[in-house]
Design a protein around this motif. Structure first.
Motif, mmCIF file in Angstrom:
data_model
loop_
_atom_site.group_PDB
_atom_site.id
_atom_site.type_symbol
_atom_site.label_atom_id
_atom_site.label_comp_id
_atom_site.label_asym_id
_atom_site.label_seq_id
_atom_site.Cartn_x
_atom_site.Cartn_y
_atom_site.Cartn_z
ATOM 1 N N ALA A 49 3.506 -4.951 9.127
ATOM 2 C CA ALA A 49 2.601 -3.842 8.440
ATOM 3 C C ALA A 49 3.255 -3.028 8.108
ATOM 4 O O ALA A 49 3.208 -2.702 7.009
ATOM 5 C CB ALA A 49 1.096 -3.485 9.172
ATOM 6 N N ARG A 50 4.321 -1.643 9.080
ATOM 7 C CA ARG A 50 4.989 -0.702 8.948
ATOM 8 C C ARG A 50 5.715 -1.884 7.172
ATOM 9 O O ARG A 50 6.618 -0.638 6.457
ATOM 10 C CB ARG A 50 5.345 -0.805 10.221
ATOM 11 N N HIS A 96 4.693 -2.595 4.297
ATOM 12 C CA HIS A 96 4.072 -0.913 3.492
ATOM 13 C C HIS A 96 5.733 -0.715 3.256
ATOM 14 O O HIS A 96 5.500 0.588 1.816
ATOM 15 C CB HIS A 96 3.793 -0.103 4.672
ATOM 16 N N ASP A 97 6.620 -0.123 3.743
ATOM 17 C CA ASP A 97 7.780 0.405 3.320
ATOM 18 C C ASP A 97 8.190 -0.263 2.297
ATOM 19 O O ASP A 97 8.825 0.194 1.223
ATOM 20 C CB ASP A 97 8.968 0.947 5.008
ATOM 21 N N GLU A 134 -2.566 6.578 11.204
ATOM 22 C CA GLU A 134 -1.541 5.577 9.936
ATOM 23 C C GLU A 134 -2.116 4.906 9.247
ATOM 24 O O GLU A 134 -1.255 4.462 8.545
ATOM 25 C CB GLU A 134 -0.399 5.261 11.709
ATOM 26 N N LEU A 135 -2.428 3.531 10.253
ATOM 27 C CA LEU A 135 -3.266 2.605 9.772
ATOM 28 C C LEU A 135 -4.131 3.055 8.437
ATOM 29 O O LEU A 135 -4.472 1.945 7.560
ATOM 30 C CB LEU A 135 -3.897 1.608 10.361
ATOM 31 N N PHE A 153 -4.578 -4.280 1.496
ATOM 32 C CA PHE A 153 -3.785 -3.776 2.681
ATOM 33 C C PHE A 153 -5.484 -3.025 2.732
ATOM 34 O O PHE A 153 -6.166 -2.030 2.616
ATOM 35 C CB PHE A 153 -3.322 -2.780 2.805
ATOM 36 N N MET A 189 -1.744 4.045 5.406
ATOM 37 C CA MET A 189 -1.736 2.491 4.864
ATOM 38 C C MET A 189 -2.780 2.532 3.846
ATOM 39 O O MET A 189 -2.647 1.630 3.489
ATOM 40 C CB MET A 189 -1.093 2.156 6.022
ATOM 41 N N ALA A 190 -3.712 2.115 4.516
ATOM 42 C CA ALA A 190 -4.816 0.996 3.490
ATOM 43 C C ALA A 190 -5.047 2.736 2.232
ATOM 44 O O ALA A 190 -5.244 1.385 1.473
ATOM 45 C CB ALA A 190 -6.486 1.538 4.639
ATOM 46 N N ARG A 191 -5.195 3.676 2.776
ATOM 47 C CA ARG A 191 -5.546 4.154 1.428
ATOM 48 C C ARG A 191 -4.017 4.138 0.280
ATOM 49 O O ARG A 191 -4.100 4.128 -0.656
ATOM 50 C CB ARG A 191 -5.017 6.426 1.787
ATOM 51 N N ASN A 192 -2.832 4.240 0.848
ATOM 52 C CA ASN A 192 -1.661 4.018 0.307
ATOM 53 C C ASN A 192 -1.699 2.425 -0.737
ATOM 54 O O ASN A 192 -0.946 2.725 -1.908
ATOM 55 C CB ASN A 192 -0.383 4.068 0.923
ATOM 56 N N GLN A 193 -2.213 1.747 -0.018
ATOM 57 C CA GLN A 193 -2.069 0.517 -0.381
ATOM 58 C C GLN A 193 -3.428 -0.553 -0.938
ATOM 59 O O GLN A 193 -4.163 -1.419 -0.586
ATOM 60 C CB GLN A 193 -1.374 0.098 -0.023
#
Length: 388
Positions: free
Chosen positions: A157-158, A161-162, A186-187, A198, A190-194
């Motif tokens: 997942a990281r 994301h990167d 962090e997860l 995601f 990542m959900a907010r960013n994607q």
């Protein structure tokens, strides 16, 4: 030279960011320095590691590292999946859950400090959504993890994301309580960013002492999977967790009619001994309606004695059988994990004797030269004395 005009020492961080750094080679130098230790939960820590000299790590997300430790005078090898992403190649991280009575996890939690050194070999393993260094063409994934089995899926997942890869990922994690959700913040970030690509869906069995759980509750089951990812049959599914968790998921998916060619699970249960696969008996062949074929007489095969010096046990082993398999059948308990010559857990010193060994990277050449062998992939070519 005057102190005012002396050239300043180069910043170690700047050296590590320099271009054209070599790849880390554990055959040349297997020592990693502990750069940082992070508390993930009350009983889970992440250890951030870097080589002594500036170089970079290359690996597929989902692969593992084998630590070569000496604890109370005993050599112990233990495998840990890499939780960091290869998109950040200057360091590598393992995330370790403390296991009650576990010699290695307790040693790491209680005695390893920042600046300390750990010996390691790897990375190794083929549990990854990246095939030969590139992402699988599958556009949609379902990640199912339980407990500390989150680490290889977190690495995947990281990485996505990167890279900013437009992949549709549903990440389901089963935990005892909200306080036990590893990498939770962090997860969620990542959900907010994607958004839209995601989704993170934690499932908890109960509340934490100071945090009631208002999300999905219980244990992972088909109803929850249908609720979270109703299109799960169209996704590539990656699973990692304790052996009972993975077995339950496997049976759940089979019962739901899922195409198991799209099911992938971590093949190692590093916390337990591997289990012998049962042999097919003659009555099973008859019951399945298979035609019995007259077998030619087996050629004569040499048999050797294997002495386990510390356990004061001696067994017999045919020259066409792996030493570890013969030991299990005789009831001799030995450390093992992958049974494929990858992880190094069964690495043992041969006091005397010779073997034919075909390994998968879990042992260094200098260790072989020093008389070490992986018992899971070694067949005797003489009588043996093993320092076990």
């Amino acid at each position: 030279m005057d102190a005012l005009t002396a050239s300043p020492s180069p910043d170690p961080a700047a050296l590590r960011l320099a271009g054209n750094l070599p790849e880390w080679n554990p055959e040349a130098d297997d020592i990693l320095i502990v750069r940082e230790i992070r508390d993930e939960t009350a009983d889970v820590k992440t250890f951030v590691l870097a080589p002594k000299e500036p170089c970079i790590f290359r690996y597929a997300p989902g692969q593992f590292l084998t630590l070569d430790l000496t604890i109370n005078g005993e050599a112990i090898n233990r495998c840990y999946t890499i939780s960091s992403a290869p998109t950040r190649p200057h360091t590598l991280a393992i995330t370790v859950k403390r296991v009650p009575g576990g010699p290695v996890s307790n040693f790491l939690h209680d005695h390893v400090k920042v600046g300390g050194e750990l010996r390691a070999v790897g990375p190794m393993g083929d549990f990854s959504c990246f095939q030969k260094g590139t992402p699988s063409p599958t556009p949609r994934y379902l990640f199912l993890s339980g407990g500390s089995g989150i680490t290889p899926l977190m690495s995947m997942a990281r990485t996505f994301h990167d890279l900013g890869e437009p992949r549709d990922i549903v990440f389901v994690h089963a935990a005892r309580s909200p306080a036990d959700i590893i990498f939770r913040h962090e997860l969620e970030l990542m959900a907010r960013n994607q958004k839209g690509s995601f989704r993170f869906a934690p499932i908890c069995e109960g509340d934490s002492p100071f945090e009631p759980w208002h999300g999905l509750r219980g244990r992972l089951n088909l109803g929850l999977v249908n609720h979270i990812a109703p299109d799960f049959k169209e996704r590539e599914i990656f699973v990692c967790g304790p052996a009972p968790f993975m077995a339950a998921v496997r049976e759940m998916l089979k019962g739901a009619g899922f195409d198991m060619s799209r099911h992938h699970e971590e093949s190692f249960d590093f916390a337990a001994l591997a289990i012998d696969e049962p042999e097919i008996a003659a009555d099973v062949i008859a019951a399945e309606g298979l035609q019995a074929v007259e077998q030619a007489p087996e050629p004569q095969v040499a048999t050797y004695t294997i002495e386990f010096a510390k356990q004061k046990r001696t067994i017999e082993c045919r020259s066409d059988m792996f030493v570890l398999d013969a030991a299990r059948r005789a009831g001799v308990r030995l450390p093992s994990s992958c049974s494929k010559g990858l992880c190094g857990t069964c690495k043992s010193k041969l006091v005397s004797g010779t073997v034919e060994m075909k390994h998968g990277g879990g042992i260094r050449q200098r260790e072989i030269d020093a008389g070490m062998a992986l018992l899971c992939c070694s067949k005797p070519t003489s009588d043996l004395v093993v320092d076990r």
